[in-house]
Write a protein that holds these residues in place. Structure first.
Motif, PDB file in Angstrom:
ATOM      1  N   LEU A 134       0.842  -1.193   0.000  1.00  0.00           N
ATOM      2  CA  LEU A 134       0.000   0.000   0.000  1.00  0.00           C
ATOM      3  C   LEU A 134       0.880   1.248   0.000  1.00  0.00           C
ATOM      4  O   LEU A 134       1.826   1.340   0.770  1.00  0.00           O
ATOM      5  N   SER A 135       0.565   2.177  -0.885  1.00  0.00           N
ATOM      6  CA  SER A 135       1.321   3.431  -0.941  1.00  0.00           C
ATOM      7  C   SER A 135       0.362   4.587  -0.713  1.00  0.00           C
ATOM      8  O   SER A 135      -0.849   4.425  -0.712  1.00  0.00           O
ATOM      9  N   SER A 136       0.929   5.757  -0.512  1.00  0.00           N
ATOM     10  CA  SER A 136       0.114   6.950  -0.242  1.00  0.00           C
ATOM     11  C   SER A 136      -0.903   7.180  -1.346  1.00  0.00           C
ATOM     12  O   SER A 136      -0.660   6.865  -2.512  1.00  0.00           O
ATOM     13  N   VAL A 137      -2.028   7.755  -0.956  1.00  0.00           N
ATOM     14  CA  VAL A 137      -3.088   8.062  -1.907  1.00  0.00           C
ATOM     15  C   VAL A 137      -3.742   9.368  -1.480  1.00  0.00           C
ATOM     16  O   VAL A 137      -3.817   9.661  -0.288  1.00  0.00           O
ATOM     17  N   GLU A 138      -4.154  10.165  -2.463  1.00  0.00           N
ATOM     18  CA  GLU A 138      -4.893  11.392  -2.165  1.00  0.00           C
ATOM     19  C   GLU A 138      -6.358  11.151  -2.442  1.00  0.00           C
ATOM     20  O   GLU A 138      -6.720  10.586  -3.479  1.00  0.00           O
ATOM     21  N   VAL A 139      -7.194  11.601  -1.519  1.00  0.00           N
ATOM     22  CA  VAL A 139      -8.645  11.480  -1.671  1.00  0.00           C
ATOM     23  C   VAL A 139      -9.265  12.828  -1.358  1.00  0.00           C
ATOM     24  O   VAL A 139      -8.717  13.606  -0.567  1.00  0.00           O
ATOM     25  N   PRO A 140     -10.411  13.119  -1.943  1.00  0.00           N
ATOM     26  CA  PRO A 140     -11.060  14.402  -1.650  1.00  0.00           C
ATOM     27  C   PRO A 140     -11.754  14.375  -0.291  1.00  0.00           C
ATOM     28  O   PRO A 140     -12.326  13.369   0.108  1.00  0.00           O
ATOM     29  N   SER A 141     -11.703  15.511   0.394  1.00  0.00           N
ATOM     30  CA  SER A 141     -12.414  15.644   1.667  1.00  0.00           C
ATOM     31  C   SER A 141     -13.842  16.103   1.383  1.00  0.00           C
ATOM     32  O   SER A 141     -14.191  16.413   0.234  1.00  0.00           O
ATOM     33  N   VAL A 142     -14.648  16.199   2.406  1.00  0.00           N
ATOM     34  CA  VAL A 142     -16.025  16.673   2.243  1.00  0.00           C
ATOM     35  C   VAL A 142     -16.050  18.143   1.812  1.00  0.00           C
ATOM     36  O   VAL A 142     -17.034  18.598   1.247  1.00  0.00           O
ATOM     37  N   THR A 143     -14.968  18.855   2.075  1.00  0.00           N
ATOM     38  CA  THR A 143     -14.889  20.266   1.660  1.00  0.00           C
ATOM     39  C   THR A 143     -14.279  20.414   0.268  1.00  0.00           C
ATOM     40  O   THR A 143     -14.168  21.515  -0.243  1.00  0.00           O
ATOM     41  N   GLY A 144     -13.846  19.293  -0.331  1.00  0.00           N
ATOM     42  CA  GLY A 144     -13.232  19.334  -1.653  1.00  0.00           C
ATOM     43  C   GLY A 144     -11.725  19.392  -1.625  1.00  0.00           C
ATOM     44  O   GLY A 144     -11.069  19.234  -2.644  1.00  0.00           O
ATOM     45  N   LYS A 145     -11.145  19.641  -0.483  1.00  0.00           N
ATOM     46  CA  LYS A 145      -9.691  19.707  -0.348  1.00  0.00           C
ATOM     47  C   LYS A 145      -9.123  18.282  -0.398  1.00  0.00           C
ATOM     48  O   LYS A 145      -9.710  17.349   0.142  1.00  0.00           O
ATOM     49  N   ALA A 146      -7.960  18.123  -1.039  1.00  0.00           N
ATOM     50  CA  ALA A 146      -7.322  16.813  -1.127  1.00  0.00           C
ATOM     51  C   ALA A 146      -6.677  16.446   0.210  1.00  0.00           C
ATOM     52  O   ALA A 146      -6.036  17.283   0.851  1.00  0.00           O
ATOM     53  N   LEU A 147      -6.893  15.208   0.620  1.00  0.00           N
ATOM     54  CA  LEU A 147      -6.269  14.672   1.840  1.00  0.00           C
ATOM     55  C   LEU A 147      -5.338  13.541   1.457  1.00  0.00           C
ATOM     56  O   LEU A 147      -5.704  12.683   0.643  1.00  0.00           O
ATOM     57  N   GLU A 148      -4.145  13.549   2.022  1.00  0.00           N
ATOM     58  CA  GLU A 148      -3.214  12.457   1.745  1.00  0.00           C
ATOM     59  C   GLU A 148      -3.349  11.401   2.840  1.00  0.00           C
ATOM     60  O   GLU A 148      -3.284  11.712   4.032  1.00  0.00           O
ATOM     61  N   LEU A 149      -3.535  10.175   2.405  1.00  0.00           N
ATOM     62  CA  LEU A 149      -3.545   9.044   3.324  1.00  0.00           C
ATOM     63  C   LEU A 149      -2.244   8.284   3.129  1.00  0.00           C
ATOM     64  O   LEU A 149      -1.927   7.853   2.017  1.00  0.00           O
ATOM     65  N   THR A 150      -1.478   8.153   4.186  1.00  0.00           N
ATOM     66  CA  THR A 150      -0.177   7.486   4.130  1.00  0.00           C
ATOM     67  C   THR A 150      -0.378   5.973   4.159  1.00  0.00           C
ATOM     68  O   THR A 150      -1.456   5.484   4.502  1.00  0.00           O
ATOM     69  N   PRO A 151       0.677   5.225   3.845  1.00  0.00           N
ATOM     70  CA  PRO A 151       0.575   3.768   3.974  1.00  0.00           C
ATOM     71  C   PRO A 151       0.167   3.358   5.400  1.00  0.00           C
ATOM     72  O   PRO A 151      -0.617   2.429   5.569  1.00  0.00           O
ATOM     73  N   PHE A 152       0.674   4.091   6.402  1.00  0.00           N
ATOM     74  CA  PHE A 152       0.287   3.796   7.780  1.00  0.00           C
ATOM     75  C   PHE A 152      -1.222   3.971   7.958  1.00  0.00           C
ATOM     76  O   PHE A 152      -1.888   3.129   8.565  1.00  0.00           O
ATOM     77  N   ASP A 153      -1.779   5.082   7.433  1.00  0.00           N
ATOM     78  CA  ASP A 153      -3.226   5.329   7.535  1.00  0.00           C
ATOM     79  C   ASP A 153      -4.023   4.196   6.892  1.00  0.00           C
ATOM     80  O   ASP A 153      -4.998   3.703   7.469  1.00  0.00           O
ATOM     81  N   LEU A 154      -3.601   3.791   5.697  1.00  0.00           N
ATOM     82  CA  LEU A 154      -4.301   2.720   4.983  1.00  0.00           C
ATOM     83  C   LEU A 154      -4.160   1.394   5.727  1.00  0.00           C
ATOM     84  O   LEU A 154      -5.128   0.629   5.840  1.00  0.00           O
ATOM     85  N   GLY A 155      -2.962   1.124   6.236  1.00  0.00           N
ATOM     86  CA  GLY A 155      -2.752  -0.100   7.012  1.00  0.00           C
ATOM     87  C   GLY A 155      -3.608  -0.110   8.265  1.00  0.00           C
ATOM     88  O   GLY A 155      -4.158  -1.150   8.649  1.00  0.00           O
TER      89      GLY A 155
END
Length: 190
Positions: free
Chosen positions: A108-129
């Motif tokens: 698993l590698s970092s991924v950016e996803v949109p927040s409810v406000t539209g701002k991009a949030l980065e999820l780290t491998p730790f977050d995904l794990g």
């Protein structure tokens, strides 16, 4: 009970009522002699079998030493655990794998996803794990026969569509094993 122990009139009335075989409910405050009374009842009803339920192991152990052999003393939790199918109980005490190790094992590698406000949030491998580990924990503590998307926790700050995408991509899948381990299906975009 020791020979020198004399029940109070209230205790004797309870012992006599228990001997009738009818249902009985006794309410008493702490220190009123409930356990002593139950020991008297246990001796009176021997060899009939009974169960003394305690709220913790220490009280159950103490009761085991004080009740006659016709009474089993155990905790409420142990009674519930014994009645739970082994397919569920085996899932509860599995060792946890640290989120960063889980992410590394599944690539698993970092991924950016949109927040409810539209701002991009980065999820780290730790977050995904952590999401996968928490999802597995939720599954293992559930009665579900297979992992479901709802088992994967996603922060409320993440856009609903992205949350569904994450749940689907991180959903543990594959054939169940006794250790509750599953392969992780990761979308190509993750």
């Amino acid at each position: 009970m020791p020979a020198q122990f004399r029940p109070t009139p209230e205790q004797q009335a309870i012992v006599d009522a228990a001997g009738s075989g009818d249902n009985l409910k006794i309410k008493a405050y702490a220190g009123a002699g409930k356990t002593s009374t139950l020991r008297l009842v246990a001796h009176r009803l021997a060899p009939q079998r009974g169960t003394y339920l305690a709220f913790n192991r220490e009280i159950a152990e103490h009761a085991r030493r004080g009740f006659p052999d016709n009474v089993v003393a155990r905790t409420v939790h142990s009674l519930a655990y014994a009645a739970t199918p082994s397919a569920l109980t085996s899932r509860v005490s599995l060792p946890a794998e640290p989120p960063h190790e889980l992410a590394g094992r599944y690539g698993l590698s970092s991924v950016e996803v949109p927040s409810v406000t539209g701002k991009a949030l980065e999820l780290t491998p730790f977050d995904l794990g952590r999401m996968v580990a928490d999802g597995l924990g939720r599954f293992c503590r559930s009665a579900s026969p297979v992992p479901e998307p709802a088992h994967i926790p996603v922060d409320d700050k993440i856009n609903t569509g992205a949350a569904e995408w994450l749940r689907g991509g991180l959903l543990p899948s594959g054939a169940p094993t006794a250790r509750c381990r599953r392969a992780v299906r990761v979308p190509a975009r993750l």
